[in-house]
Scaffold this active site. Structure first.
Site, PDB file in Angstrom:
ATOM      1  N   ASP A   9       0.855  -1.182   0.000  1.00  0.00           N
ATOM      2  CA  ASP A   9       0.000   0.000   0.000  1.00  0.00           C
ATOM      3  C   ASP A   9       0.893   1.235   0.000  1.00  0.00           C
ATOM      4  OD1 ASP A   9      -2.933   0.904   0.335  1.00  0.00           O
ATOM      5  OD2 ASP A   9      -1.773   2.220   1.651  1.00  0.00           O
TER       6      ASP A   9
HETATM    7  N1  LIG Z   1       2.935   3.693 -12.246  1.00  0.00           N
HETATM    8  C1  LIG Z   1       3.024   4.322 -11.049  1.00  0.00           C
HETATM    9  N2  LIG Z   1       2.062   4.085 -10.126  1.00  0.00           N
HETATM   10  C2  LIG Z   1       2.210   4.728  -8.942  1.00  0.00           C
HETATM   11  C3  LIG Z   1       3.233   5.625  -8.648  1.00  0.00           C
HETATM   12  N3  LIG Z   1       3.038   6.080  -7.374  1.00  0.00           N
HETATM   13  C4  LIG Z   1       1.930   5.471  -6.895  1.00  0.00           C
HETATM   14  N4  LIG Z   1       1.446   4.650  -7.844  1.00  0.00           N
HETATM   15  C5  LIG Z   1       0.282   3.771  -7.791  1.00  0.00           C
HETATM   16  C6  LIG Z   1       0.661   2.389  -7.292  1.00  0.00           C
HETATM   17  C7  LIG Z   1      -0.639   1.884  -6.770  1.00  0.00           C
HETATM   18  O1  LIG Z   1      -1.358   1.285  -7.847  1.00  0.00           O
HETATM   19  C8  LIG Z   1      -1.355   3.151  -6.329  1.00  0.00           C
HETATM   20  C9  LIG Z   1      -1.324   3.268  -4.814  1.00  0.00           C
HETATM   21  O2  LIG Z   1      -2.588   2.905  -4.321  1.00  0.00           O
HETATM   22  P1  LIG Z   1      -2.738   1.576  -3.441  1.00  0.00           P
HETATM   23  O3  LIG Z   1      -1.481   1.310  -2.701  1.00  0.00           O
HETATM   24  O4  LIG Z   1      -4.013   1.683  -2.693  1.00  0.00           O
HETATM   25  O5  LIG Z   1      -2.840   0.415  -4.514  1.00  0.00           O
HETATM   26  P2  LIG Z   1      -4.032   0.150  -5.541  1.00  0.00           P
HETATM   27  O6  LIG Z   1      -5.317   0.643  -5.010  1.00  0.00           O
HETATM   28  O7  LIG Z   1      -3.609   0.651  -6.891  1.00  0.00           O
HETATM   29  O8  LIG Z   1      -4.032  -1.428  -5.640  1.00  0.00           O
HETATM   30  P3  LIG Z   1      -4.204  -2.454  -4.400  1.00  0.00           P
HETATM   31  O9  LIG Z   1      -4.874  -1.715  -3.298  1.00  0.00           O
HETATM   32  O10 LIG Z   1      -2.825  -2.905  -4.051  1.00  0.00           O
HETATM   33  O11 LIG Z   1      -5.043  -3.564  -5.005  1.00  0.00           O
HETATM   34  O12 LIG Z   1      -0.633   4.258  -6.836  1.00  0.00           O
HETATM   35  C10 LIG Z   1       4.220   5.847  -9.656  1.00  0.00           C
HETATM   36  O13 LIG Z   1       5.165   6.633  -9.480  1.00  0.00           O
HETATM   37  N5  LIG Z   1       4.080   5.177 -10.821  1.00  0.00           N
END
Ligand SMILES: Nc1nc2c(ncn2[C@H]2C[C@H](O)[C@@H](COP(=O)(O)OP(=O)(O)OP(=O)(O)O)O2)c(=O)[nH]1
Length: 202
Positions: free
Chosen positions: A71
């Site tokens: 996260d």
């Molecule tokens: N491609 C890219 N993504 C980034 C960057 N910084 C943050 N992110 C993305 C990665 C994660 O997909 C998102 C952070 O949100 P979360 O940790 O809640 O994950 P997310 O909701 O995407 O998926 P998850 O909760 O793990 O199923 O932001 C970056 O520099 N590049």
């Protein structure tokens, strides 16, 4: 004992890509954990807790597997931010962030169900944001890239144009610290190279 199957408990294409380009084979199974259940005002503790809950939510589906949950949040100007809710919030976020310094925290949880061990670590990278113009903010938000990212930018994407420098782990900003993953696997007695896809080794 063969290495356990690595399961990435994340919907993040960025995390999946980091593992893929490092040649690490993983099954992807996003968790449906409701992050709003957790209310912690310390960024490092928040991301560790959320990473662990995501991995725990998926674990029952994969007996004997190694579950990886992550996260990420951005701590800046005394506030903790996840992904922006919409374009309006992304614009306001960049108008606040520009010219400032923030800390991008990523929590990492590894649950080894074969050994019955759980490791949870956080990593922080300092990010220096450029003093971008309103026009640049509007164009960047219109690209939709920032809407998918905690921190409201993608370092390896268009957002890299608007980050002057970082201090700390690069992949941690993207959503998964690869050197920390190597260390955590090592603590569990694994060598990360053992997770290279067979096709990578030939
Ligand atoms: N491609 C890219 N993504 C980034 C960057 N910084 C943050 N992110 C993305 C990665 C994660 O997909 C998102 C952070 O949100 P979360 O940790 O809640 O994950 P997310 O909701 O995407 O998926 P998850 O909760 O793990 O199923 O932001 C970056 O520099 N590049």
């Amino acid at each position: 004992m063969p290495n356990p199957k690595l399961v990435l408990a994340s919907a993040s294409p960025a995390r999946r890509r980091l593992l893929q380009i490092a040649g690490i084979e993983a099954v992807v199974c996003p968790s449906d954990f409701d992050e709003s259940q957790v209310n912690i005002d310390n960024a490092a503790e928040l991301v560790k807790t959320l990473a662990q809950r995501k991995a725990e939510t998926v674990a029952p589906q994969f007996a004997d597997a190694l579950l990886l949950g992550c996260d990420s949040v951005l701590a800046i100007a005394g506030e903790i931010h996840g992904k922006p809710a919409d374009a309006e919030e992304a614009i306001a976020r960049w108008q606040m962030m520009r010219g400032k310094v923030g800390d991008l925290y990523t929590g990492h949880a590894l649950i080894d169900q074969q050994q019955g061990k759980t490791l949870v670590r956080s990593q922080v990278t300092r990010v220096y944001f450029a003093n971008v113009s309103d026009r640049q903010i509007e164009a960047y938000v219109a690209s939709s890239e920032p809407l998918k990212c905690a921190g409201c930018f993608a370092l390896e994407g268009k957002g890299g144009l608007f980050v002057e420098k970082i201090e700390g782990c690069h992949s941690n900003v993207i959503g998964l610290s690869m050197p920390l993953l190597r260390q955590m696997l090592g603590e569990l007695g694994y060598d990360v190279t053992d997770f290279w896809q067979i096709s990578e080794i030939k």
